[in-house]
Enzyme design. Structure first.
Site, PDB file in Angstrom:
ATOM      1  N   TRP B 101      93.396   4.574  69.075  1.00 31.49           N
ATOM      2  CA  TRP B 101      94.807   4.860  68.810  1.00 31.49           C
ATOM      3  C   TRP B 101      95.707   3.858  69.507  1.00 31.49           C
ATOM      4  O   TRP B 101      96.723   3.427  68.958  1.00 31.49           O
ATOM      5  CB  TRP B 101      95.143   6.301  69.198  1.00 31.49           C
ATOM      6  CG  TRP B 101      94.345   7.267  68.391  1.00 31.49           C
ATOM      7  CD1 TRP B 101      93.395   8.125  68.835  1.00 31.49           C
ATOM      8  CD2 TRP B 101      94.397   7.440  66.967  1.00 31.49           C
ATOM      9  NE1 TRP B 101      92.857   8.836  67.788  1.00 31.49           N
ATOM     10  CE2 TRP B 101      93.451   8.434  66.634  1.00 31.49           C
ATOM     11  CE3 TRP B 101      95.150   6.863  65.942  1.00 31.49           C
ATOM     12  CZ2 TRP B 101      93.241   8.855  65.316  1.00 31.49           C
ATOM     13  CZ3 TRP B 101      94.941   7.278  64.636  1.00 31.49           C
ATOM     14  CH2 TRP B 101      94.002   8.259  64.336  1.00 31.49           C
ATOM     15  N   ASP B 171     101.720   7.685  74.397  1.00 25.88           N
ATOM     16  CA  ASP B 171     101.258   8.589  73.342  1.00 25.88           C
ATOM     17  C   ASP B 171     100.481   9.706  74.035  1.00 25.88           C
ATOM     18  O   ASP B 171      99.424   9.467  74.618  1.00 25.88           O
ATOM     19  CB  ASP B 171     100.347   7.805  72.382  1.00 25.88           C
ATOM     20  CG  ASP B 171      99.676   8.684  71.330  1.00 25.88           C
ATOM     21  OD1 ASP B 171      99.856   9.917  71.333  1.00 25.88           O
ATOM     22  OD2 ASP B 171      98.937   8.103  70.490  1.00 25.88           O
ATOM     23  N   LYS B 195      97.637  18.948  67.892  1.00 28.37           N
ATOM     24  CA  LYS B 195      96.501  19.234  68.759  1.00 28.37           C
ATOM     25  C   LYS B 195      96.848  20.417  69.673  1.00 28.37           C
ATOM     26  O   LYS B 195      96.261  21.488  69.569  1.00 28.37           O
ATOM     27  CB  LYS B 195      96.092  17.989  69.544  1.00 28.37           C
ATOM     28  CG  LYS B 195      95.488  16.925  68.604  1.00 28.37           C
ATOM     29  CD  LYS B 195      95.879  15.537  68.968  1.00 28.37           C
ATOM     30  CE  LYS B 195      95.740  14.570  67.801  1.00 28.37           C
ATOM     31  NZ  LYS B 195      94.491  14.584  67.057  1.00 28.37           N
TER      32      LYS B 195
HETATM   33  C1  LIG Z   1      96.022  10.035  70.679  1.00 24.92           C
HETATM   34  C2  LIG Z   1      96.360  10.007  69.224  1.00 24.92           C
HETATM   35  N1  LIG Z   1      97.347   9.219  68.796  1.00 24.92           N
HETATM   36  C3  LIG Z   1      97.680   9.145  67.490  1.00 24.92           C
HETATM   37  C4  LIG Z   1      97.010   9.858  66.540  1.00 24.92           C
HETATM   38  C5  LIG Z   1      97.431   9.734  65.103  1.00 24.92           C
HETATM   39  O1  LIG Z   1      98.200  10.855  64.777  1.00 24.92           O
HETATM   40  P1  LIG Z   1      98.749  11.131  63.315  1.00 24.92           P
HETATM   41  O2  LIG Z   1      97.576  11.523  62.497  1.00 24.92           O
HETATM   42  O3  LIG Z   1      99.736  12.250  63.514  1.00 24.92           O
HETATM   43  O4  LIG Z   1      99.396   9.906  62.818  1.00 24.92           O
HETATM   44  C6  LIG Z   1      95.980  10.704  66.943  1.00 24.92           C
HETATM   45  C7  LIG Z   1      95.309  11.506  65.906  1.00 24.92           C
HETATM   46  O5  LIG Z   1      94.309  12.074  66.030  1.00 24.92           O
HETATM   47  C8  LIG Z   1      95.648  10.772  68.306  1.00 24.92           C
HETATM   48  O6  LIG Z   1      94.642  11.543  68.728  1.00 24.92           O
HETATM   49 MG   LIG Z   2      91.204   7.519  71.219  1.00 27.47          MG
END
Ligand SMILES: Cc1ncc(COP(=O)(O)O)c(C=O)c1O
Ligand SMILES: [Mg+2]
Ligand SMILES: Cc1ncc(COP(=O)(O)O)c(C=O)c1O
Ligand SMILES: [Mg+2]
Ligand SMILES: [Mg+2]
Ligand SMILES: [Mg+2]
Lengths: 361, 361
Positions: B101, B171, B195
């Site tokens: 991510w 994030d 989550k």
């Molecule tokens: C830490 C983290 N950041 C970003 C995301 C991406 O999120 P989204 O699916 O809402 O774009 C996730 C998705 O699992 C995640 O775990």
């Molecule tokens: Mg990760």
């Protein structure tokens, strides 16, 4: 529990049986032991939900195979940018200005290229649809843009514009699934679902495959590229999963109601009750020229602001919610989407008659 | 109705009492005669819902007055673009790469300026958090970016990086509200809610006011400007209203549970049950260095892919759902967010012990 008649322009009334099913399934969807809100979007159970939703929508709208259906986030407003960012190859697009939403889309497009207003009904407060049979369409126009049903002003295109061969892009947020539509006449049909289809937070984009390319404007965010979402069947990232599930239930409900042909009849009958009364009322009058009237959004006024306010207040007390017109136009507006029962409009008209009797000297 | 133990990494388990309340209110929220899904986002009833949600979140996280709370759409992935588009005034930003991510966010930022990877744990499959006490931070860096809890790899920053005075952007999608946090150490804290907080389709952005400016990169879509949403209290356009309502219920639940301090204790106790077992098991082992272990996402393996698959299958049959590791790493992963009861982890460990007894020769 008592339900009101909800004339909100959006988010708006949903079919009661859809809400009942959603409530019943809230803790355990279909024997999965979890709510749809708790489901991995990559799980088998959820795959089936989103695939069935798409299939039912394809059936309802008779969507040709060369069109993709995307379930996205960001509302209709985000499409105002996505459309030019993805479609403006020549950096030219022609907009027909029939209300605030078309105007906002037009202004956003001006950030990305030569967006031109080729017709407008702003001269008469957007109370009609301009003649679009012979517009000055740019030879280089990547598309011609319309807002097909104007939520605020209560107008609707009864004939699509002559785009002179250019791709037609339509915002159908407030007339989505209200009547049959020939998808093949459009390049892109899109709408926020929060009026006729489901809860806010989902926008559906139906787009012809040849318009989905890698070739987007520089700086287009990944999440704003149609191709990313098309290539991943709307699961590039986590989709607005619960909203899509509710949309899917509404699609099933529409099929049970007889599909879009039946909905059109139903909506015409419903709207006629209100328009016919408006046309003979000595107190109330509609604000839109007859031939361009929307089946979904019905603005009307008494001509006296104080009386308008009194009406809205008394109507609310009687269980008719959200009849106040949009802040930009005043007066009243009754949004009578698919899920508004005929009974709601009949009772509203009864109430209006009573109000008229009491308030016309 | 029987509920499973749902170890999904997201969308993920929600508090049962939140779901029960939502079901009970589905057709008539608080005497309004309508579902929250049907409510105008400009109505009094909805204003109260969103304002109360914000207030409760501010209480829980002790958010200073000079931070705005935004409820947006597009998921965490859309923030990958919004952050550089809004914050890259010097067009320089430093990223710490601790998983997929962070890497995706980094790649997106490279579209908009000089995004530099100043640390990474990719050399060991992201199984640890790099030392960030003395990084080569660019003098011109507009911000330093981290993914605070790495959902896929199961690592968490226990100490924030030394940003050498630069703005920290984090994030926190997968550790949102799992423990107390000192908001004042960050410029931006954001996460998808799917989550720990609510249903997919809402992203919460907590941002220091001085970072919210008109001065965004050329071509930034209106919907991707923090200022538009901040100036309109997240109601510039129709928000993901129902999702925000569920988040609000989760905030109330967290307050009732004792707030984030209590949640941290609870989460530590829960995670210890699983980690302690992993550390003494002869069959299973965790994949992350001890000092960087996440309280939320616990990846583990047997070292034998076939045995992993057998475990996942048998666990599923026994009512433990979504234990398969992310497709990019394999093995298993138990996500044990706030709403996962201790009982769920205890029963999982009992099941693992039984499986170990049956499968270790
Ligand atoms: C830490 C983290 N950041 C970003 C995301 C991406 O999120 P989204 O699916 O809402 O774009 C996730 C998705 O699992 C995640 O775990
Ligand atoms: Mg990760
Ligand atoms: C026709 C039309 N287009 C666009 C919008 C904006 O939609 P959203 O709030 O989802 O951005 C609306 C909202 O009412 C609308 O009626
Ligand atoms: Mg309009
Ligand atoms: Mg009249
Ligand atoms: Mg071990």
């Amino acid at each position: 529990m008592s339900r009101v008649f909800n004339f909100s322009a959006g988010p708006a009334v949903l079919p009661e049986e859809v809400l009942k099913e959603a409530a019943a399934e809230m803790l355990d969807y279909n024997g999965t032991g979890m709510s749809v809100m708790e489901m991995s979007h990559r799980s088998k159970a959820y795959q089936e939900i989103i695939q069935t939703a798409e299939k039912d929508l394809r059936d309802l709208m008779n969507i040709p195979d060369n069109y993709k259906v995307l379930f996205l986030q960001g509302g209709a407003s985000q499409q105002f940018a996505m459309i030019p960012m993805n479609l403006m190859k020549n950096k030219v697009a022609d907009y027909i200005i029939t209300g605030q939403w078309a105007k906002k889309a037009f202004k956003e497009a001006q950030m990305y290229g030569k967006a031109r207003a080729v017709a407008s009904s702003e001269d008469k407060t957007f109370s009609y649809i301009p003649d679009c049979s012979d517009l000055d369409i740019d030879d280089d126009a990547d598309y011609v843009y319309i807002c097909e049903n104007n939520t605020i002003y209560g107008t609707k295109f009864k004939t699509l514009p002559n785009t002179k061969g250019k791709t037609l892009v339509a915002d159908v947020s407030s007339c989505f699934l209200s009547e049959p539509v020939d998808v093949s006449k459009y390049g892109v049909i899109y709408g926020g679902v929060q009026k006729n289809v489901g809860p806010a937070g989902v926008v559906i984009v139906i787009i012809r495959e040849d318009l989905i390319t890698e070739d987007t404007l520089d700086g287009t965010p990944t999440m704003l590229k149609y191709k990313i979402h098309a290539d991943n069947d709307s699961l590039y990232n986590t989709p607005p999963a619960y909203g899509i599930y509710i949309c899917g239930k509404v699609f099933k409900w529409l099929k049970k109601m007889g599909g879009l042909g039946a909905m059109k009849e139903h909506n015409e009958k419903k709207a006629a009750i209100l328009y016919d009364y408006l046309d003979q009322s000595k107190l109330f009058k509609g604000t839109v020229v007859k031939e361009d009237r929307s089946l979904m959004n019905v603005p009307f006024v008494t001509g006296d602001e104080e009386l308008d306010a009194k009406f809205v207040k008394e109507a609310k007390a009687a269980g008719f919610e959200n009849l106040k017109g949009h802040r930009s136009v005043g007066g009243m507006r009754a949004s009578i989407y698919n899920a508004m029962p005929i009974e709601g409009v009949e009772k509203l008209v009864d109430f209006m008659k009573k109000f008229e009797a009491e308030n016309v000297k």
